[in-house]
Design an enzyme around this catalytic site. Structure first.
Site, mmCIF file in Angstrom:
data_model
loop_
_atom_site.group_PDB
_atom_site.id
_atom_site.type_symbol
_atom_site.label_atom_id
_atom_site.label_comp_id
_atom_site.label_asym_id
_atom_site.label_seq_id
_atom_site.Cartn_x
_atom_site.Cartn_y
_atom_site.Cartn_z
ATOM 1 N N GLY A 101 -10.628 -1.070 4.230
ATOM 2 C CA GLY A 101 -9.160 -1.119 4.131
ATOM 3 C C GLY A 101 -8.448 -0.329 5.216
ATOM 4 O O GLY A 101 -7.230 -0.156 5.162
ATOM 5 N N THR A 132 0.830 -1.213 0.000
ATOM 6 C CA THR A 132 0.000 0.000 0.000
ATOM 7 C C THR A 132 0.863 1.261 0.000
ATOM 8 O O THR A 132 0.725 2.133 -0.869
ATOM 9 C CB THR A 132 -0.922 -0.010 1.240
ATOM 10 N N VAL A 138 4.821 8.041 12.391
ATOM 11 C CA VAL A 138 3.818 8.522 13.353
ATOM 12 C C VAL A 138 2.946 9.573 12.684
ATOM 13 O O VAL A 138 3.451 10.524 12.077
ATOM 14 C CB VAL A 138 4.492 9.173 14.594
ATOM 15 N N GLU A 162 -6.548 -3.958 9.318
ATOM 16 C CA GLU A 162 -5.976 -5.127 8.649
ATOM 17 C C GLU A 162 -6.786 -6.368 9.004
ATOM 18 O O GLU A 162 -7.579 -6.350 9.937
ATOM 19 C CB GLU A 162 -4.529 -5.285 9.077
ATOM 20 N N GLY A 204 -3.486 5.929 5.722
ATOM 21 C CA GLY A 204 -3.911 5.969 4.321
ATOM 22 C C GLY A 204 -2.710 5.986 3.387
ATOM 23 O O GLY A 204 -1.654 6.509 3.720
ATOM 24 N N ILE A 244 0.827 13.868 8.935
ATOM 25 C CA ILE A 244 1.012 15.001 9.860
ATOM 26 C C ILE A 244 2.490 15.178 10.171
ATOM 27 O O ILE A 244 3.137 14.246 10.661
ATOM 28 C CB ILE A 244 0.265 14.753 11.198
ATOM 29 N N LYS A 276 3.980 4.292 18.590
ATOM 30 C CA LYS A 276 4.075 5.684 18.131
ATOM 31 C C LYS A 276 4.374 6.633 19.295
ATOM 32 O O LYS A 276 5.191 7.539 19.153
ATOM 33 C CB LYS A 276 2.781 6.080 17.412
#
Ligand code: HSE
Length: 403
Positions: free
Chosen positions: A182, A11, A127, A185, A297, A131, A200
């Site tokens: 999606g 991905t 992380v 998982e 994403g 952002i 994170k």
């Protein structure tokens, strides 16, 4: 021209190729020179795909090619990612990665190798997806000691909790929908049990406090026990349930935890919904700084990786100093942290006498959707005190901390 290689065409890897292809002109301009993807490494074949002609199955092809100056690791997991990254750095190639498992486990060692080779190990995408938070902690927020980091660091669980609140769904249905879209998982454990957020916050805390925070020492609770009824009570209390990851430096002691919290409607994290993430960083002089955006994403994450590639290309023979020593930061347990708790109980109101005698002053709450049960909210008490007293109460169905 700077040649790069992408390890993993899943991905995020395919997103990296897509972003570089699509934004080539502006990326080259911002990098101060061309960036070319020379290889993509994957075990699979992709006949007819754009990467077919540059696909390799053997990592050594990349390792042994001196033209490759930057390696992008987007395979995920610790192995073989760790071996490939370490070998790349030792061979003098900078590495950009989105792999939080790798960074949380081996961050200090990989940074130290990069420093010794005068190259870079960059991990902005590990992380908060798109952002920018790691670069600000390393550069913009260095004037003031960071005292606290708190935020929503996992998009999947935030999506699930948002759907439960908006649609009244049970956890399982919201998870199933997240999987279909999606976000989650097929094995969702790392997200729903809080392990992803834990890694994170370990990364952010290590960078903020300068010593290594071992993620295995962070108290971690996920959201899999949150029910639709909990959310009904939360709404009646004027709150949303959010999976918060936090770390605090207080009087020279450090605390870190990941758990679901009740967040009031005036709190800035209340309105952070769906797959969005938000992170507060607090310093003595700067006060609160908040970062908000797409936390997961394909393309948002790929953009963060590519921005690191641009930075690495601008600093090919110059290490960008990152302070993350391998000395362990000792965390203090959370048992003395003081907060209010919401408790949900099944049974008749008869047990209220017991609750009053055990907890002292509490406020009770009922909702139409739970005719056989009720909830109560404690005053500010320590975790230790609360946990000891809770054992004396019968019919406890769940408890959630207040932020
Ligand atoms: N599974 C992660 C999340 C992906 O949902 O936030 C981004 O790290």
């Amino acid at each position: 021209m700077t040649d790069i290689a992408v390890l993993g065409y899943g991905t995020v890897g395919s997103g990296v190729v897509e972003v570089i292809d699509k934004n080539n002109a502006s990326i080259d301009m911002k990098a101060g020179g061309g960036i070319r993807i020379k290889y993509v490494l994957d075990l699979r074949d992709f006949p007819g795909d754009r990467v077919e002609s540059i696909l390799v199955h053997d990592f050594d092809t990349i390792l042994n090619d001196p033209d490759v100056r930057i390696v992008v690791e987007v395979m995920g997991g610790v192995e073989p990612a760790y071996s490939f990254v370490k070998k790349s750095l030792l061979a003098g190639k900078s590495v950009c990665t989105s792999n939080k498992e790798l960074v949380a486990k081996h961050g200090p060692e990989l940074i130290s190798i990069a420093r010794s080779k005068n190259i870079n190990f960059l991990f902005e995408a590990s992380v908060g997806g798109a952002i920018p938070v790691i670069r600000p902690i390393n550069s913009s927020l260095t004037a003031d000691p960071i005292l606290q980091i708190k935020g929503i660091l996992n998009g999947t669980t935030n999506y699930i909790l948002t759907q439960m609140a908006d649609e009244g769904w049970e956890f399982d249905k919201a998870l199933e929908t997240a999987q279909k879209l999606g976000y989650a998982e097929r094995n969702p454990e790392a997200d729903i049990e809080g392990y992803d957020a834990c890694r994170k916050i370990a990364i952010l805390s290590s960078l903020a406090f300068g010593k290594n925070v071992d993620y295995e020492n962070i108290y971690t609770e996920g959201i899999s026990k949150i029910t639709a009824l909990d959310i009904v009570y939360a709404k009646k209390l004027g709150c949303a349930v959010k999976l918060l990851a936090s770390s605090v430096c207080e009087d020279g002691r450090y605390y870190a935890m990941v758990a679901p919290f009740l967040v009031g409607s005036s709190h800035p994290l209340y309105g952070v919904c769906g797959v969005y993430n938000a992170i507060f960083v607090n310093g003595e002089s700067i006060g609160d700084v908040m970062f908000y955006g797409s936390g997961a994403g394909k393309l948002p994450t790929a953009c963060a990786v590519v921005a690191d590639v641009v930075d690495a290309a601008k600093h090919l023979d110059k290490h960008i100093y990152t302070f993350w020593s391998d000395e362990e930061l000792k965390l203090t347990g959370i048992e003395n942290a003081t907060r209010r708790f919401f408790v949900r109980v099944s049974g008749q109101s008869g047990s209220r006498d017991k609750i009053d005698s055990v907890f002292g002053e509490v406020s009770y709450i009922t909702v139409d959707e739970d005719p056989d049960g009720f909830g109560f909210v404690t005053g500010p008490v320590t975790e230790k005190w609360f946990n000891e007293r809770l054992k004396e109460i019968e019919g406890v169905k769940g408890r959630i901390r207040f932020e």
